[in-house]
Design a protein around this motif. Structure first.
Motif, PDB file in Angstrom:
ATOM      1  N   ALA A   9       0.783  -1.227   0.099  1.00  0.00           N
ATOM      2  CA  ALA A   9       0.098   0.011   0.107  1.00  0.00           C
ATOM      3  C   ALA A   9       0.880   1.294  -0.030  1.00  0.00           C
ATOM      4  O   ALA A   9       0.819   2.335  -0.738  1.00  0.00           O
ATOM      5  N   ASN A  10       1.991   1.329   0.804  1.00  0.00           N
ATOM      6  CA  ASN A  10       2.579   2.341   0.961  1.00  0.00           C
ATOM      7  C   ASN A  10       3.478   2.564  -0.688  1.00  0.00           C
ATOM      8  O   ASN A  10       3.875   3.814  -1.003  1.00  0.00           O
ATOM      9  N   ALA A  15       4.315   5.897  -5.401  1.00  0.00           N
ATOM     10  CA  ALA A  15       4.174   6.023  -6.845  1.00  0.00           C
ATOM     11  C   ALA A  15       3.257   6.941  -7.350  1.00  0.00           C
ATOM     12  O   ALA A  15       3.568   7.899  -8.414  1.00  0.00           O
ATOM     13  N   VAL A  16       1.987   7.227  -6.463  1.00  0.00           N
ATOM     14  CA  VAL A  16       1.039   8.423  -7.059  1.00  0.00           C
ATOM     15  C   VAL A  16       1.533   9.640  -6.557  1.00  0.00           C
ATOM     16  O   VAL A  16       1.529  10.490  -7.595  1.00  0.00           O
ATOM     17  N   LEU A  17       2.440   9.831  -5.531  1.00  0.00           N
ATOM     18  CA  LEU A  17       3.040  10.997  -5.253  1.00  0.00           C
ATOM     19  C   LEU A  17       3.881  11.597  -6.155  1.00  0.00           C
ATOM     20  O   LEU A  17       4.150  12.587  -6.500  1.00  0.00           O
ATOM     21  N   SER A  31      -3.044   1.812   4.060  1.00  0.00           N
ATOM     22  CA  SER A  31      -3.024   0.707   5.239  1.00  0.00           C
ATOM     23  C   SER A  31      -3.092  -0.560   4.350  1.00  0.00           C
ATOM     24  O   SER A  31      -3.683  -0.886   3.413  1.00  0.00           O
ATOM     25  N   GLY A  32      -2.649  -1.475   5.183  1.00  0.00           N
ATOM     26  CA  GLY A  32      -2.633  -2.848   4.644  1.00  0.00           C
ATOM     27  C   GLY A  32      -3.549  -3.548   5.436  1.00  0.00           C
ATOM     28  O   GLY A  32      -3.727  -3.430   6.626  1.00  0.00           O
ATOM     29  N   MET A  33      -4.317  -4.606   4.609  1.00  0.00           N
ATOM     30  CA  MET A  33      -5.446  -5.376   5.186  1.00  0.00           C
ATOM     31  C   MET A  33      -4.876  -6.801   5.537  1.00  0.00           C
ATOM     32  O   MET A  33      -5.389  -7.205   6.487  1.00  0.00           O
ATOM     33  N   ARG A  51      -3.985 -10.271  -3.448  1.00  0.00           N
ATOM     34  CA  ARG A  51      -2.628  -9.273  -3.706  1.00  0.00           C
ATOM     35  C   ARG A  51      -3.074  -8.208  -4.498  1.00  0.00           C
ATOM     36  O   ARG A  51      -3.055  -8.002  -5.778  1.00  0.00           O
ATOM     37  N   ARG A  52      -3.784  -7.031  -3.741  1.00  0.00           N
ATOM     38  CA  ARG A  52      -4.245  -6.053  -4.390  1.00  0.00           C
ATOM     39  C   ARG A  52      -3.991  -4.797  -3.542  1.00  0.00           C
ATOM     40  O   ARG A  52      -3.814  -4.880  -2.241  1.00  0.00           O
TER      41      ARG A  52
END
Length: 64
Positions: A9-10, A15-17, A31-33, A51-52
């Motif tokens: 998730a991080n 990558a988006v930033l 956050s990771g689920m 894995r998403r």
């Protein structure tokens, strides 16, 4: 497994930033689920589905 999920998730957040420089890091929550929230509750051991990364976009007004 939760640690791997959080790392994934991080990485997406980073990558988006990098891609959208006008966005600020504090505009996102990563956050990771892990195994806590499977993609398909009827098939919780399906690693490919689990894995998403899910991205949710809310209008700015929703944060006020």
């Amino acid at each position: 497994m939760k640690e791997l999920s959080t790392q994934r998730a991080n990485r997406v957040k980073e990558a988006v930033l990098r891609r959208f420089r006008t966005l600020q890091p504090n505009q996102f929550l990563a956050s990771g689920m892990g195994w806590d929230k499977p993609a398909d509750p009827t098939d919780p051991m399906n690693s490919a589905k689990n894995r998403r990364v899910e991205v949710k976009v809310y209008p700015l007004e929703a944060t006020h």
